[in-house]
Design a protein around this motif. Structure first.
Motif, PDB file in Angstrom:
ATOM      1  N   MET A   1      83.245 -31.627  61.460  1.00 38.51           N
ATOM      2  CA  MET A   1      81.995 -32.178  60.939  1.00 38.51           C
ATOM      3  C   MET A   1      80.845 -31.238  61.249  1.00 38.51           C
ATOM      4  O   MET A   1      80.857 -30.527  62.237  1.00 38.51           O
ATOM      5  N   SER A   2      79.833 -31.277  60.387  1.00 34.84           N
ATOM      6  CA  SER A   2      78.662 -30.429  60.580  1.00 34.84           C
ATOM      7  C   SER A   2      77.441 -31.188  60.095  1.00 34.84           C
ATOM      8  O   SER A   2      77.538 -32.265  59.505  1.00 34.84           O
ATOM      9  N   LEU A   3      76.282 -30.601  60.340  1.00 32.77           N
ATOM     10  CA  LEU A   3      75.046 -31.205  59.871  1.00 32.77           C
ATOM     11  C   LEU A   3      74.948 -31.096  58.350  1.00 32.77           C
ATOM     12  O   LEU A   3      75.277 -30.059  57.775  1.00 32.77           O
ATOM     13  N   ILE A   4      74.510 -32.165  57.729  1.00 33.70           N
ATOM     14  CA  ILE A   4      74.261 -32.155  56.293  1.00 33.70           C
ATOM     15  C   ILE A   4      72.854 -31.634  56.078  1.00 33.70           C
ATOM     16  O   ILE A   4      71.879 -32.215  56.568  1.00 33.70           O
ATOM     17  N   HIS A   5      72.728 -30.523  55.380  1.00 33.12           N
ATOM     18  CA  HIS A   5      71.421 -29.921  55.145  1.00 33.12           C
ATOM     19  C   HIS A   5      70.951 -30.238  53.732  1.00 33.12           C
ATOM     20  O   HIS A   5      71.702 -30.091  52.756  1.00 33.12           O
ATOM     21  N   GLU A   6      69.706 -30.672  53.629  1.00 34.03           N
ATOM     22  CA  GLU A   6      69.105 -30.954  52.335  1.00 34.03           C
ATOM     23  C   GLU A   6      68.251 -29.763  51.897  1.00 34.03           C
ATOM     24  O   GLU A   6      67.603 -29.122  52.725  1.00 34.03           O
ATOM     25  N   ILE A   7      68.240 -29.491  50.626  1.00 35.32           N
ATOM     26  CA  ILE A   7      67.413 -28.408  50.085  1.00 35.32           C
ATOM     27  C   ILE A   7      66.003 -28.942  49.848  1.00 35.32           C
ATOM     28  O   ILE A   7      65.826 -29.998  49.233  1.00 35.32           O
ATOM     29  N   ASP A   8      65.012 -28.232  50.363  1.00 37.99           N
ATOM     30  CA  ASP A   8      63.618 -28.566  50.081  1.00 37.99           C
ATOM     31  C   ASP A   8      63.121 -27.583  49.020  1.00 37.99           C
ATOM     32  O   ASP A   8      62.998 -26.393  49.272  1.00 37.99           O
ATOM     33  N   TYR A   9      62.842 -28.087  47.836  1.00 35.95           N
ATOM     34  CA  TYR A   9      62.438 -27.243  46.719  1.00 35.95           C
ATOM     35  C   TYR A   9      60.957 -26.883  46.742  1.00 35.95           C
ATOM     36  O   TYR A   9      60.469 -26.194  45.865  1.00 35.95           O
ATOM     37  N   GLY A  10      60.237 -27.383  47.742  1.00 39.99           N
ATOM     38  CA  GLY A  10      58.843 -26.994  47.924  1.00 39.99           C
ATOM     39  C   GLY A  10      57.839 -27.837  47.179  1.00 39.99           C
ATOM     40  O   GLY A  10      56.775 -28.142  47.710  1.00 39.99           O
ATOM     41  N   THR A  11      58.160 -28.227  45.974  1.00 42.19           N
ATOM     42  CA  THR A  11      57.261 -29.068  45.181  1.00 42.19           C
ATOM     43  C   THR A  11      58.101 -30.102  44.429  1.00 42.19           C
ATOM     44  O   THR A  11      59.295 -29.889  44.181  1.00 42.19           O
ATOM     45  N   PRO A  12      57.503 -31.227  44.043  1.00 45.97           N
ATOM     46  CA  PRO A  12      58.264 -32.251  43.314  1.00 45.97           C
ATOM     47  C   PRO A  12      58.763 -31.740  41.973  1.00 45.97           C
ATOM     48  O   PRO A  12      58.204 -30.801  41.386  1.00 45.97           O
ATOM     49  N   ALA A  13      59.807 -32.381  41.483  1.00 42.24           N
ATOM     50  CA  ALA A  13      60.366 -32.009  40.174  1.00 42.24           C
ATOM     51  C   ALA A  13      59.428 -32.436  39.062  1.00 42.24           C
ATOM     52  O   ALA A  13      58.762 -33.463  39.147  1.00 42.24           O
ATOM     53  N   SER A  14      59.366 -31.652  38.014  1.00 37.37           N
ATOM     54  CA  SER A  14      58.595 -32.014  36.830  1.00 37.37           C
ATOM     55  C   SER A  14      59.397 -33.014  35.993  1.00 37.37           C
ATOM     56  O   SER A  14      60.616 -32.914  35.886  1.00 37.37           O
ATOM     57  N   LYS A  15      58.701 -33.983  35.393  1.00 38.06           N
ATOM     58  CA  LYS A  15      59.365 -34.982  34.560  1.00 38.06           C
ATOM     59  C   LYS A  15      59.315 -34.628  33.075  1.00 38.06           C
ATOM     60  O   LYS A  15      59.754 -35.398  32.232  1.00 38.06           O
ATOM     61  N   SER A  16      58.777 -33.432  32.765  1.00 38.78           N
ATOM     62  CA  SER A  16      58.664 -33.020  31.372  1.00 38.78           C
ATOM     63  C   SER A  16      60.043 -32.780  30.757  1.00 38.78           C
ATOM     64  O   SER A  16      60.965 -32.312  31.423  1.00 38.78           O
ATOM     65  N   GLU A  17      60.163 -33.115  29.482  1.00 32.97           N
ATOM     66  CA  GLU A  17      61.419 -32.862  28.763  1.00 32.97           C
ATOM     67  C   GLU A  17      61.399 -31.508  28.060  1.00 32.97           C
ATOM     68  O   GLU A  17      62.427 -31.027  27.595  1.00 32.97           O
ATOM     69  N   LYS A  18      60.227 -30.875  27.989  1.00 27.69           N
ATOM     70  CA  LYS A  18      60.108 -29.565  27.373  1.00 27.69           C
ATOM     71  C   LYS A  18      60.542 -28.495  28.369  1.00 27.69           C
ATOM     72  O   LYS A  18      60.159 -28.520  29.532  1.00 27.69           O
ATOM     73  N   LEU A  19      61.360 -27.540  27.937  1.00 25.88           N
ATOM     74  CA  LEU A  19      61.888 -26.509  28.825  1.00 25.88           C
ATOM     75  C   LEU A  19      61.143 -25.189  28.639  1.00 25.88           C
ATOM     76  O   LEU A  19      60.674 -24.872  27.541  1.00 25.88           O
ATOM     77  N   VAL A  20      61.052 -24.430  29.729  1.00 28.52           N
ATOM     78  CA  VAL A  20      60.378 -23.133  29.734  1.00 28.52           C
ATOM     79  C   VAL A  20      61.320 -22.112  30.364  1.00 28.52           C
ATOM     80  O   VAL A  20      61.959 -22.394  31.383  1.00 28.52           O
ATOM     81  N   THR A  21      61.400 -20.909  29.783  1.00 24.49           N
ATOM     82  CA  THR A  21      62.247 -19.852  30.329  1.00 24.49           C
ATOM     83  C   THR A  21      61.368 -18.711  30.842  1.00 24.49           C
ATOM     84  O   THR A  21      60.434 -18.267  30.158  1.00 24.49           O
ATOM     85  N   LEU A  22      61.683 -18.252  32.057  1.00 22.26           N
ATOM     86  CA  LEU A  22      60.947 -17.145  32.671  1.00 22.26           C
ATOM     87  C   LEU A  22      61.939 -16.289  33.437  1.00 22.26           C
ATOM     88  O   LEU A  22      63.123 -16.640  33.550  1.00 22.26           O
ATOM     89  N   THR A  23      61.445 -15.189  33.997  1.00 18.01           N
ATOM     90  CA  THR A  23      62.292 -14.299  34.789  1.00 18.01           C
ATOM     91  C   THR A  23      61.738 -14.216  36.204  1.00 18.01           C
ATOM     92  O   THR A  23      60.541 -13.994  36.401  1.00 18.01           O
ATOM     93  N   ILE A  24      62.617 -14.418  37.172  1.00 18.78           N
ATOM     94  CA  ILE A  24      62.232 -14.314  38.584  1.00 18.78           C
ATOM     95  C   ILE A  24      63.171 -13.323  39.258  1.00 18.78           C
ATOM     96  O   ILE A  24      64.395 -13.517  39.261  1.00 18.78           O
ATOM     97  N   ASP A  25      62.605 -12.264  39.788  1.00 17.88           N
ATOM     98  CA  ASP A  25      63.396 -11.216  40.443  1.00 17.88           C
ATOM     99  C   ASP A  25      64.550 -10.762  39.561  1.00 17.88           C
ATOM    100  O   ASP A  25      65.685 -10.578  40.031  1.00 17.88           O
ATOM    101  N   GLY A  26      64.266 -10.623  38.268  1.00 20.42           N
ATOM    102  CA  GLY A  26      65.263 -10.129  37.329  1.00 20.42           C
ATOM    103  C   GLY A  26      66.233 -11.175  36.834  1.00 20.42           C
ATOM    104  O   GLY A  26      67.072 -10.870  35.986  1.00 20.42           O
ATOM    105  N   ARG A  27      66.120 -12.408  37.322  1.00 17.21           N
ATOM    106  CA  ARG A  27      67.028 -13.473  36.884  1.00 17.21           C
ATOM    107  C   ARG A  27      66.294 -14.387  35.907  1.00 17.21           C
ATOM    108  O   ARG A  27      65.188 -14.836  36.174  1.00 17.21           O
ATOM    109  N   GLU A  28      66.939 -14.693  34.801  1.00 16.17           N
ATOM    110  CA  GLU A  28      66.358 -15.591  33.820  1.00 16.17           C
ATOM    111  C   GLU A  28      66.566 -17.034  34.270  1.00 16.17           C
ATOM    112  O   GLU A  28      67.669 -17.436  34.632  1.00 16.17           O
ATOM    113  N   VAL A  29      65.487 -17.809  34.245  1.00  9.45           N
ATOM    114  CA  VAL A  29      65.531 -19.197  34.727  1.00  9.45           C
ATOM    115  C   VAL A  29      64.913 -20.097  33.665  1.00  9.45           C
ATOM    116  O   VAL A  29      63.862 -19.763  33.109  1.00  9.45           O
ATOM    117  N   THR A  30      65.543 -21.238  33.394  1.00  7.89           N
ATOM    118  CA  THR A  30      65.001 -22.226  32.466  1.00  7.89           C
ATOM    119  C   THR A  30      64.777 -23.538  33.210  1.00  7.89           C
ATOM    120  O   THR A  30      65.720 -24.093  33.795  1.00  7.89           O
TER     121      THR A  30
END
Length: 959
Positions: A1-30
């Motif tokens: 057994m080990s500690l269960i770690h939760e990811i903190d994304y820093g800010t709340p999730a957006s509820k928008s249904e519209k998607l946006v694509t950008l590049t972060i450190d060379g990686r494409e993110v939508t």
């Protein structure tokens, strides 16, 4: 057994249904539009350094660690406060960014004590982590926090370290370690909604302050733990972590207090619980908690806990410890003897709303298959049985219609007979957040509860009705909606029986239901009723939340049906943001009802007289089941006094303290020949018991709870049962002793049986719950992922049913001898009869029950705040101390029922709901007068309880 770690994304999730694509450190993110660059980076697996950011709160942008560079833009914006944009190219790691971050961290560390090796947060400190993340290796400005961590007086340094605030029993505040990130302040505001914390001082002297430089215990802090959870350093930290050390493994489980059903990580060192941390993926609480679930688990190790079975011949005898085998054999022998002597129906059982679904299912199965009758009931009899009846009649199902997330879409919230900030505080915080966003609030309650007016929240209408007039107020609101043409005719024609609606509409339109006519006995001005009715009918999505102030009346079932009428006439059913929502009191009161704990129903709310339903269980259990409904709890006690009911198995309920008319309960128990109490402590009911079977806590067993939103949540065993057995194992051993061939190896097998016999649970299994996290019943082929919202396309019963709700005044009346009305309820720090919370440090907030009385009524009687007073009714009397407040109206008094020394239910009468026998706790005619000390009854009770708890025969240590 080990500690269960939760990811903190820093800010709340957006509820928008519209998607946006950008590049972060060379990686494409939508990602959804409105997402922060920080969160988008986390979605891409890129962690941007941060200290002030947390996804539990809105972006703040103060720490300056999360800076990024965007191609074509000047400067280095904070990634937490900068939203994504289509096509942008973001860099999170450049030489320039490295230098800036390292410089920022250098300033933080120069102003922070470097006692990392002995710090309680060592290994769980975000400041420590971020220093490593940015590669900080040297500090040019000096160490040891010589700036804001020192106490100053006119510029003179008085001491190197500011003193810690140890006033709170559960956590400590060390101002020397504060980095002024404001996360605790924001958590208190945005998550909890108490606004108890602020940042005091300026420059190097700034630090977190509880209120106006008070200590935490003197401030408005409610000890929910949100600030402790948000703190990135050891500024705010649990005392248990300081004492025990950092946890090394964890399990996700479900809180065993109220009906919100919060999910927690139980973080452990070996078999020692270090702390309970609210689980962000918990769909009922979304990472928040209250003082009870977060901190009040110490009862599990309390010295009062009984760990060995005990027997005595007479209730006046001392207890004698015995082996489990002897206890099982004794109970089986006694129950068989009593049934042989007095008949099959002379015994029964009471299931627990604190135990798991699986354990409750086994107790009702033991009664039906082992005892051969249907004499089984549960605490819902005295709390929410009118919910089951009323909603069943109107909608066709006996439960709330929404999930808690639904409140985020509510425009008008109606709270009637509930105090969510005290009784259901995590939901109360979510509701307050929605109100701060602009939703409107209507409160219908005799008291001015906290939510009527609190920081940044004020009810649009408070209807302070006279206790007992709920039906009149609700029918009067319906009168306004119908006569002013505010009904949703399209919904009614499509979803309800139109002829029944016409009959009901004619009934509520009668002039004697108008607010002007009802004002004479409700005490609520007509203009308030009309304004509230118009707001609910026209204000958008309207949701009704109610509690025991609705159900615990002689017209409890009628009031529930009146609430259902209001929801249907305005079309507020079947979508997010609306509905009828009973706030269940105990952690598994919904589950105990689901599992067939009523004498007239098998699991899934199917009547015992239905041949096909009985046949399902008879084939599986291999026994014949009686088609006659059994005895309810009040009937059991009446029959015991009459001499026909002689034995009772009570799992996890304290009916002597929780049920009305205490003297009658005591007389019923005293008349029985074998009372078996299965619990953690020698509770008040155990004063009249002949056998005590030690129980297990929620930390010591596997199972499921079902919360107020019908959510089935896993309970996971995190430590070995201190008594040796989980409660389901004890019930199984008892059944085996009575000749039943039960051989469950794990609670998952019990759930499989529940699913096989109960249509609303058809797809529920432990494997499925592991996959889904949790589900809301019905969960079957028609609803494979559960049912967050009920009655979307139609009601379970087909057409919604409008029912006339004639107001009938209670038989409990005030008069010259008893001129005041008593109503009862709960307080934030305590839970139910207090058996658990009284055995924790929560007593520092509420060490005794007190009687709230209006200054006018107190002055008339010569009573000052804190005086001992005598509280008397037609049923009995007790003494307690006064609390003078204008929260209650003149003529109304209020108290809690958490402490057995008060025994508030000695005062309450045996009047009850016409349909379900739910007691009328909320309306008792009383008189209040000065007192010199305890009543004769209290003195006698205290002595009897003391004698009853003697244990003379101890098992040998080897056993």
């Amino acid at each position: 057994m080990s500690l269960i770690h939760e990811i903190d994304y820093g800010t709340p999730a957006s509820k928008s249904e519209k998607l946006v694509t950008l590049t972060i450190d060379g990686r494409e993110v939508t990602v959804p539009e409105g997402t922060s660059i920080m969160r988008a980076a986390m979605d891409a697996g890129i962690e941007v350094p941060k200290l002030c950011a947390s996804d539990m709160m809105d972006a703040f942008g103060s720490c300056r660690l999360c800076l990024v560079e965007i191609k074509g833009r000047a400067g280095m914006p904070a990634s937490c406060t900068t939203p994504v944009a289509a096509g942008i190219e973001v860099s999170t790691q450049t030489p320039r960014l490295k230098d800036v971050r390292r410089g920022v961290m250098e300033l933080y560390i120069s102003d922070h004590p470097l006692d990392c090796l002995t710090c309680a947060a060592n290994g769980d400190c975000e400041l420590q982590d971020m220093a490593g993340a940015v590669g900080l290796r040297d500090v040019r400005y000096g160490y040891e926090g010589e700036n804001h961590v020192t106490a100053r007086n006119n510029g003179e340094i008085n001491a190197k370290w500011m003193p810690k605030d140890e006033s709170n029993p559960y956590f400590t505040y060390d101002p020397a370690k504060c980095i002024v990130c404001s996360r605790c302040v924001r958590a208190c505001e945005e998550v909890q909604g108490t606004f108890a914390l602020t940042i005091g001082g300026r420059g190097f002297d700034s630090r977190v302050s509880a209120g106006m430089a008070e200590d935490f215990m003197s401030s408005e802090c409610v000890s929910c733990g949100a600030c402790v959870q948000a703190c990135p350093t050891a500024t705010l930290i649990e005392k248990s972590v300081i004492e025990i050390g950092q946890p090394e493994h964890s399990e996700v489980t479900t809180c065993a207090y109220c009906g919100v059903g919060c999910s927690f990580k139980a973080e452990m060192r070996g078999e020692e619980l270090v702390r309970m941390v609210p689980w962000k993926d918990g769909q009922a609480n979304r990472g928040h908690s209250c003082v009870k679930g977060r901190f009040a688990y110490g009862y599990s190790n309390h010295k009062d806990r009984i760990l060995n079975p005990m027997i005595r011949e007479k209730i006046s005898d001392p207890w004698r410890e015995v082996t489990w085998e002897e206890a099982y054999a004794h109970v089986a022998s006694e129950f068989r003897r009593i049934q042989y002597q007095y008949g099959r129906d002379s015994v029964g059982g009471i299931t627990s709303s604190r135990c798991t679904n699986e354990e409750t299912y086994l107790v009702q199965k033991l009664v039906r298959a082992g005892f051969g009758n249907n004499n089984v009931d549960t605490c819902a009899r005295v709390c929410h049985s009118p919910t089951g009846y009323g909603l069943g009649q109107a909608f066709g199902t006996s439960a709330g219609t929404q999930n808690f997330d639904s409140v985020e879409f509510t425009d008008v919230a109606v709270i009637i007979g509930a105090n969510p900030t005290d009784g259901h505080p995590v939901f109360g915080s979510r509701l307050k957040k929605r109100l701060r966003e602009g939703a409107k609030l209507i409160v219908i309650d005799p008291r001015r509860t906290d939510i009527v007016r609190s920081p940044h929240v004020e009810a649009a209408y408070h209807l302070p009705l006279q206790p007992g007039t709920n039906v009149a107020i609700l029918t009067s609101i319906a009168h306004v909606i119908v006569t002013e043409g505010l009904a949703n005719e399209q919904f009614i024609r499509e979803r309800c029986d139109w002829s029944e609606y016409e009959d009901w509409a004619a009934f509520v339109a009668e002039p004697y239901h108008s607010p002007e006519a009802t004002e004479a006995y409700t005490g609520v001005p007509a203009d308030l009723v009309r304004g509230a009715a118009r707001l609910y009918a026209t204000g958008g999505n309207g949701a009704i939340y109610y509690g025991l102030g609705v159900t615990e009346h002689s017209q409890g079932s009628t009031t529930v049906m009146a609430i259902a009428n209001l929801a249907m006439v305005t079309g507020n059913i079947g979508r997010p943001g609306v509905g009828v929502n009973p706030l269940r009191g105990q952690n598994n009161v919904q589950g105990s009802c689901d599992m067939g704990s009523f004498p007239h129903e098998l699991p899934g709310y199917r009547h015992i007289s239905d041949d096909a339903t009985r046949e399902t269980f008879e084939k599986l259990w291999g026994v014949e089941i009686s088609n006659e409904p059994g005895l309810r709890i009040p009937n059991m006690l009446d029959a015991a006094v009459d001499g026909t009911f002689k034995a009772l198995y009570i799992q996890g309920e304290d009916i002597l303290q929780s049920d009305p008319d205490t003297k009658h309960v005591a007389a019923g128990l005293a008349a029985m020949e074998c009372v078996v109490v299965h619990d953690l402590f020698l509770n008040e009911t155990a004063n009249y018991a002949h056998v005590f079977l030690p129980g297990s806590t929620f930390l010591e067993k596997d199972g499921t709870f079902t919360n107020a939103e019908r959510r089935i949540n896993r309970v996971r065993k995190v430590m070995t049962p201190k008594n040796g057995y989980a409660d389901w194992e004890v019930t199984q051993k008892l059944a085996q002793a009575m000749g039943l061939n039960w051989n469950y190896r794990h609670p998952s097998e019990i759930m499989d049986e529940i699913a096989a016999t109960t249509p609303s649970f058809a797809l529920v299994s432990y494997d499925y719950l592991e996959k889904m996290g949790s589900v809301q019943w019905p969960c079957n082929e028609a609803h494979p992922e559960g049912s967050p919202i009920m009655h979307i396309d139609g009601f379970v019963r087909g057409k919604g049913k409008f029912i006339r709700t004639e107001y009938v005044a209670t038989d409990e009346r005030t008069g010259p001898r008893f001129p005041l009305l008593l109503t009862t309820g709960r307080i934030l720090s305590q839970y139910n009869v207090g058996a658990q919370t009284r055995r924790t440090d929560n007593v520092v907030w509420h060490a005794e029950d007190r009687l709230e009385i209006h200054p006018h009524d107190a002055e008339q009687r010569g009573i000052r705040d804190g005086d001992w007073i005598r509280l008397a009714s037609r049923a009995g009397e007790t003494t307690l101390r006064s609390l003078i407040t204008d929260r209650v109206a003149p003529g109304v008094v209020y108290t809690t029922f958490h402490h057995p020394t008060t025994q508030a239910n000695v005062i309450t009468t045996d009047f009850s709901d016409w349909a379900t026998n739910c007691p009328e706790y909320k309306v008792t005619a009383v008189q209040v007068m000065p007192s010199n000390g305890p009543s004769d009854w209290q003195v006698d009770y205290d002595e009897q309880a003391r004698q009853s708890r003697r244990i003379s025969g101890k098992l040998e240590a080897a056993e």
